[in-house]
Design an enzyme around this catalytic site. Structure first.
Site, PDB file in Angstrom:
ATOM      1  N   LEU A  33       0.818  -1.226   0.000  1.00 37.56           N
ATOM      2  CA  LEU A  33       0.000   0.000   0.000  1.00 37.56           C
ATOM      3  C   LEU A  33       0.847   1.270   0.000  1.00 37.56           C
ATOM      4  CD1 LEU A  33      -2.820  -1.144   2.495  1.00 37.56           C
ATOM      5  CD2 LEU A  33      -2.790  -1.319   0.002  1.00 37.56           C
ATOM      6  N   SER A 125       8.736  -2.221 -19.489  1.00 37.04           N
ATOM      7  CA  SER A 125       8.316  -0.931 -20.035  1.00 37.04           C
ATOM      8  C   SER A 125       9.030  -0.651 -21.344  1.00 37.04           C
ATOM      9  CB  SER A 125       8.689   0.142 -19.007  1.00 37.04           C
ATOM     10  OG  SER A 125       8.580   1.413 -19.575  1.00 37.04           O
ATOM     11  N   THR A 127      10.299   1.931 -21.960  1.00 41.57           N
ATOM     12  CA  THR A 127      11.410   2.811 -21.605  1.00 41.57           C
ATOM     13  C   THR A 127      12.760   2.130 -21.870  1.00 41.57           C
ATOM     14  OG1 THR A 127      12.194   4.270 -19.853  1.00 41.57           O
ATOM     15  CG2 THR A 127      11.438   2.167 -19.143  1.00 41.57           C
ATOM     16  N   TYR A 150      14.833   4.506 -12.404  1.00 42.05           N
ATOM     17  CA  TYR A 150      13.619   3.694 -12.555  1.00 42.05           C
ATOM     18  C   TYR A 150      13.721   2.822 -13.806  1.00 42.05           C
ATOM     19  CZ  TYR A 150       9.039   2.392 -14.269  1.00 42.05           C
ATOM     20  OH  TYR A 150       7.994   1.669 -14.806  1.00 42.05           O
ATOM     21  N   LYS A 154      14.095  -1.624 -14.622  1.00 44.45           N
ATOM     22  CA  LYS A 154      13.370  -2.507 -15.553  1.00 44.45           C
ATOM     23  C   LYS A 154      14.365  -3.322 -16.376  1.00 44.45           C
ATOM     24  CE  LYS A 154       9.336  -1.451 -14.224  1.00 44.45           C
ATOM     25  NZ  LYS A 154       8.633  -2.427 -13.384  1.00 44.45           N
ATOM     26  N   ARG A 231       3.526   9.344 -28.355  1.00 47.36           N
ATOM     27  CA  ARG A 231       3.546   8.104 -27.561  1.00 47.36           C
ATOM     28  C   ARG A 231       2.447   7.175 -28.064  1.00 47.36           C
ATOM     29  NH1 ARG A 231       7.316  10.520 -26.292  1.00 47.36           N
ATOM     30  NH2 ARG A 231       8.161  11.029 -24.229  1.00 47.36           N
ATOM     31  N   ASP A 298      12.904  13.283 -21.783  1.00 50.83           N
ATOM     32  CA  ASP A 298      11.833  12.797 -22.666  1.00 50.83           C
ATOM     33  C   ASP A 298      12.388  12.415 -24.033  1.00 50.83           C
ATOM     34  OD1 ASP A 298       9.663  12.898 -21.017  1.00 50.83           O
ATOM     35  OD2 ASP A 298       8.817  14.745 -21.848  1.00 50.83           O
TER      36      ASP A 298
HETATM   37  P1  NAD Z   1       1.155   1.571  -9.104  1.00 53.03           P
HETATM   38  O1  NAD Z   1       2.087   2.371  -8.259  1.00 53.03           O
HETATM   39  O2  NAD Z   1      -0.238   2.019  -9.217  1.00 53.03           O
HETATM   40  O3  NAD Z   1       1.148   0.055  -8.592  1.00 53.03           O
HETATM   41  C1  NAD Z   1       2.272  -0.564  -8.026  1.00 53.03           C
HETATM   42  C2  NAD Z   1       1.825  -1.192  -6.712  1.00 53.03           C
HETATM   43  O4  NAD Z   1       2.958  -1.865  -6.122  1.00 53.03           O
HETATM   44  C3  NAD Z   1       1.335  -0.165  -5.693  1.00 53.03           C
HETATM   45  O5  NAD Z   1       0.057  -0.564  -5.229  1.00 53.03           O
HETATM   46  C4  NAD Z   1       2.374  -0.210  -4.575  1.00 53.03           C
HETATM   47  O6  NAD Z   1       1.796   0.019  -3.314  1.00 53.03           O
HETATM   48  C5  NAD Z   1       2.938  -1.619  -4.727  1.00 53.03           C
HETATM   49  N1  NAD Z   1       4.314  -1.803  -4.248  1.00 53.03           N
HETATM   50  C6  NAD Z   1       5.409  -1.063  -4.570  1.00 53.03           C
HETATM   51  N2  NAD Z   1       6.489  -1.545  -3.927  1.00 53.03           N
HETATM   52  C7  NAD Z   1       6.078  -2.621  -3.220  1.00 53.03           C
HETATM   53  C8  NAD Z   1       6.737  -3.543  -2.337  1.00 53.03           C
HETATM   54  N3  NAD Z   1       8.030  -3.414  -2.046  1.00 53.03           N
HETATM   55  N4  NAD Z   1       6.014  -4.539  -1.782  1.00 53.03           N
HETATM   56  C9  NAD Z   1       4.683  -4.654  -2.029  1.00 53.03           C
HETATM   57  N5  NAD Z   1       4.012  -3.808  -2.830  1.00 53.03           N
HETATM   58  C10 NAD Z   1       4.700  -2.803  -3.419  1.00 53.03           C
HETATM   59  O7  NAD Z   1       1.834   1.424 -10.535  1.00 53.03           O
HETATM   60  P2  NAD Z   1       1.236   0.877 -11.913  1.00 53.03           P
HETATM   61  O8  NAD Z   1       1.112   2.015 -12.847  1.00 53.03           O
HETATM   62  O9  NAD Z   1       0.070   0.004 -11.667  1.00 53.03           O
HETATM   63  O10 NAD Z   1       2.462   0.017 -12.421  1.00 53.03           O
HETATM   64  C11 NAD Z   1       2.520  -1.390 -12.237  1.00 53.03           C
HETATM   65  C12 NAD Z   1       3.811  -1.913 -12.839  1.00 53.03           C
HETATM   66  O11 NAD Z   1       3.872  -1.573 -14.210  1.00 53.03           O
HETATM   67  C13 NAD Z   1       5.072  -1.322 -12.210  1.00 53.03           C
HETATM   68  O12 NAD Z   1       6.053  -2.341 -12.148  1.00 53.03           O
HETATM   69  C14 NAD Z   1       5.468  -0.259 -13.185  1.00 53.03           C
HETATM   70  O13 NAD Z   1       6.842   0.008 -13.132  1.00 53.03           O
HETATM   71  C15 NAD Z   1       5.085  -0.912 -14.498  1.00 53.03           C
HETATM   72  N6  NAD Z   1       4.855   0.048 -15.598  1.00 53.03           N
HETATM   73  C16 NAD Z   1       3.954   1.062 -15.420  1.00 53.03           C
HETATM   74  C17 NAD Z   1       3.752   1.997 -16.441  1.00 53.03           C
HETATM   75  C18 NAD Z   1       2.793   3.135 -16.276  1.00 53.03           C
HETATM   76  O14 NAD Z   1       2.875   4.088 -17.043  1.00 53.03           O
HETATM   77  N7  NAD Z   1       1.874   3.093 -15.320  1.00 53.03           N
HETATM   78  C19 NAD Z   1       4.472   1.879 -17.645  1.00 53.03           C
HETATM   79  C20 NAD Z   1       5.373   0.820 -17.790  1.00 53.03           C
HETATM   80  C21 NAD Z   1       5.556  -0.096 -16.744  1.00 53.03           C
HETATM   81  N1  UFG Z   2       3.593  15.662 -21.054  1.00 55.07           N
HETATM   82  C1  UFG Z   2       3.249  16.987 -21.145  1.00 55.07           C
HETATM   83  N2  UFG Z   2       2.768  17.610 -20.027  1.00 55.07           N
HETATM   84  C2  UFG Z   2       2.618  16.959 -18.836  1.00 55.07           C
HETATM   85  C3  UFG Z   2       2.968  15.602 -18.756  1.00 55.07           C
HETATM   86  C4  UFG Z   2       3.464  14.983 -19.891  1.00 55.07           C
HETATM   87  O1  UFG Z   2       3.379  17.611 -22.198  1.00 55.07           O
HETATM   88  O2  UFG Z   2       2.198  17.588 -17.859  1.00 55.07           O
HETATM   89  C5  UFG Z   2       4.089  14.980 -22.258  1.00 55.07           C
HETATM   90  C6  UFG Z   2       5.467  14.393 -22.069  1.00 55.07           C
HETATM   91  O3  UFG Z   2       6.467  15.352 -22.320  1.00 55.07           O
HETATM   92  C7  UFG Z   2       5.439  13.236 -23.071  1.00 55.07           C
HETATM   93  C8  UFG Z   2       3.966  12.792 -23.076  1.00 55.07           C
HETATM   94  O4  UFG Z   2       3.233  13.888 -22.539  1.00 55.07           O
HETATM   95  O5  UFG Z   2       5.753  13.721 -24.342  1.00 55.07           O
HETATM   96  C9  UFG Z   2       3.727  11.569 -22.210  1.00 55.07           C
HETATM   97  O6  UFG Z   2       4.278  11.789 -20.925  1.00 55.07           O
HETATM   98  P1  UFG Z   2       3.973  10.849 -19.668  1.00 55.07           P
HETATM   99  O7  UFG Z   2       4.683  11.431 -18.493  1.00 55.07           O
HETATM  100  O8  UFG Z   2       2.511  10.627 -19.541  1.00 55.07           O
HETATM  101  O9  UFG Z   2       4.591   9.461 -20.115  1.00 55.07           O
HETATM  102  P2  UFG Z   2       6.084   9.077 -20.513  1.00 55.07           P
HETATM  103  O10 UFG Z   2       6.059   8.616 -21.936  1.00 55.07           O
HETATM  104  O11 UFG Z   2       7.035  10.137 -20.179  1.00 55.07           O
HETATM  105  O12 UFG Z   2       6.396   7.858 -19.529  1.00 55.07           O
HETATM  106  C10 UFG Z   2       5.409   6.881 -19.118  1.00 55.07           C
HETATM  107  C11 UFG Z   2       5.729   6.437 -17.699  1.00 55.07           C
HETATM  108  C12 UFG Z   2       7.042   5.689 -17.679  1.00 55.07           C
HETATM  109  C13 UFG Z   2       7.001   4.578 -18.647  1.00 55.07           C
HETATM  110  C14 UFG Z   2       6.648   5.082 -20.021  1.00 55.07           C
HETATM  111  C15 UFG Z   2       6.486   3.943 -20.986  1.00 55.07           C
HETATM  112  O13 UFG Z   2       5.799   7.556 -16.830  1.00 55.07           O
HETATM  113  O14 UFG Z   2       7.238   5.164 -16.394  1.00 55.07           O
HETATM  114  O15 UFG Z   2       5.421   5.800 -19.979  1.00 55.07           O
HETATM  115  O16 UFG Z   2       5.581   3.010 -20.509  1.00 55.07           O
HETATM  116  F1  UFG Z   2       8.195   3.959 -18.699  1.00 55.07           F
END
Ligand code: NAD
Ligand code: UFG
Length: 342
Positions: A33, A125, A127, A150, A154, A231, A298
């Site tokens: 959490l 990701s 990324t 971060y 990954k 994106r 970015d």
């Molecule tokens: P989120 O933060 O909503 O969910 C992650 C959950 O993991 C949270 O509920 C947090 O409380 C829990 N958590 C973190 N560390 C923990 C630990 N040590 N033990 C137990 N629980 C723990 O994030 P999300 O957006 O749902 O992302 C899920 C996964 O997908 C992550 O691994 C994230 O890196 C990956 N991911 C997310 C995105 C994105 O844009 N949301 C993109 C690419 C990859």
């Molecule tokens: N952007 C804006 N204004 C904002 C926020 C974002 O213009 O206030 C732009 C960014 O510059 C980018 C696009 O919107 O061009 C998307 O940005 P996000 O922050 O929503 O997403 P990112 O592509 O930067 O990254 C996200 C997650 C990363 C993940 C990646 C690929 O934050 O953790 O997607 O999954 F790795």
């Protein structure tokens, strides 16, 4: 059949738990959490009529992790979402990110090894590709030096998994997400950004509802048709469904390699301005925004080659940008109503 979902009260995890339960799986969630709320378990129950088991624990605690896996040794697979994910924060606090994201993965893998649990799905990701030279980017594209600690967690996690798979005791599917957005159609679960959001879509919806004054569009001089960055946005429900497909692929022994990697995107790229326009269209709201400098770190443009996932997994993203924006807006409205009632 019981599946362990770590990070299951989080954004993508909660949507995946819903899809798993709707496909008849029993789910046990582990979450500490740190970035989610326990009430999400109630919301999942409201949507599916089934309450997932919930274990509140920190995967960085090796003993607690082992004890939990021992208790649930009948699980047939694991989806590992738990991680810290704020790119900017990871630059400020790299050790916290390595400790949490790498420490939890290692503890979990050790416990799974001890209890002979072999099916593992990992949240990776796009990324890891950095700015790809060729678009759309396929799974074969070379990985690049991560832009942030971060992103590096990954890459390192994929290496740890590849090495562990080589022992012959683990099968892994690593899913490389593009940009997950949107929320469940019931508006009972969605993304809960704590504090000021980093990501585009929560920033848009919070600006539209009046929580933020104006949106900044980062960069207008990119080499794209309108100058703003591109994106591949994917609806979180489409993404969640891909996890169920991946789990079934493993359970049906349909994997072709013990370590498989799939891109999860739609294959379509949209600029920041196109996302704003789609939001304005579905919400009927005019967004206040200003153009500013590029955001550090970015990339210019990325979208997925989804052919491998489409053909091998038999999975395809179905929901379009307007459905993504519509559900994100419904979720913001539901959150705001909930907060007013508190
Ligand atoms: P989120 O933060 O909503 O969910 C992650 C959950 O993991 C949270 O509920 C947090 O409380 C829990 N958590 C973190 N560390 C923990 C630990 N040590 N033990 C137990 N629980 C723990 O994030 P999300 O957006 O749902 O992302 C899920 C996964 O997908 C992550 O691994 C994230 O890196 C990956 N991911 C997310 C995105 C994105 O844009 N949301 C993109 C690419 C990859
Ligand atoms: N952007 C804006 N204004 C904002 C926020 C974002 O213009 O206030 C732009 C960014 O510059 C980018 C696009 O919107 O061009 C998307 O940005 P996000 O922050 O929503 O997403 P990112 O592509 O930067 O990254 C996200 C997650 C990363 C993940 C990646 C690929 O934050 O953790 O997607 O999954 F790795």
């Amino acid at each position: 059949m019981k599946i362990l979902v770590t990070g299951g009260t989080g954004y993508i995890g909660s949507h995946t738990v819903v899809e798993l339960q709707e496909e008849g799986f029993e789910v046990v969630i582990i979450d500490n959490l740190s970035n989610s709320l326990k009430e999400v378990v109630d919301r999942i129950e409201e949507i599916t009529g089934k309450r997932p088991l919930f274990e509140e624990l920190d995967l960085v605690d090796a003993r607690a992790t082992r004890d939990c896996i021992k208790k649930h040794h009948d699980i047939v697979g694991v989806i590992h979402f738990a991680a810290l994910k704020a790119v900017g924060e990871s630059v400020e606090k790299p050790l916290q990110y390595y400790h949490n994201n790498i420490g939890s993965l290692v503890n979990l893998l050790k416990a799974l090894d001890e209890f002979d649990i072999r099916n593992f799905v990992f949240s990776s990701s796009c990324t890891v590709y950095g700015q790809p030279k060729t678009l759309p980017v396929s799974e074969q594209a070379p990985l690049q030096q991560a832009e942030s600690p971060y992103g590096n967690t990954k890459k390192i996690s994929e290496d740890i998994l590849r090495d562990t798979v080589n022992t012959g005791k683990l099968n892994t599917i690593s899913l490389r997400y593009f940009n997950p957005i949107g929320a469940h159609s019931t508006a009972k679960i969605g993304e809960l950004p704590l504090g000021v959001p980093d990501n585009l879509v929560p920033y848009i919806t919070q600006t539209a509802i009046g929580k933020r004054e104006s949106l900044r569009v980062f960069g207008t001089d990119y080499n794209t048709h309108d100058g703003t960055a591109i994106r591949d946005y994917i609806h979180v429900v489409d993404l969640a469904k891909a996890h169920v497909v991946a789990v079934n692929r493993m359970l049906n022994n349909a994997t072709k390699e013990p370590f498989e990697v799939f891109n999860l995107g739609t294959g379509n790229g949209f600029t920041v301005l196109e996302v704003i326009q789609a939001f304005e269209k579905v919400s009927g709201k005019k967004l206040i925004y200003e153009f500013t400098e590029r955001r550090k770190g970015d990339i210019e443009k990325v979208w997925a080659d989804t052919s491998f996932a489409n053909e091998e997994l038999g999975w395809k993203a179905r929901l379009g940008l307007e459905e993504m924006m519509n559900s994100a807006w419904d979720w913001e409205l539901a959150l705001s109503k909930h907060n007013k009632e508190q």
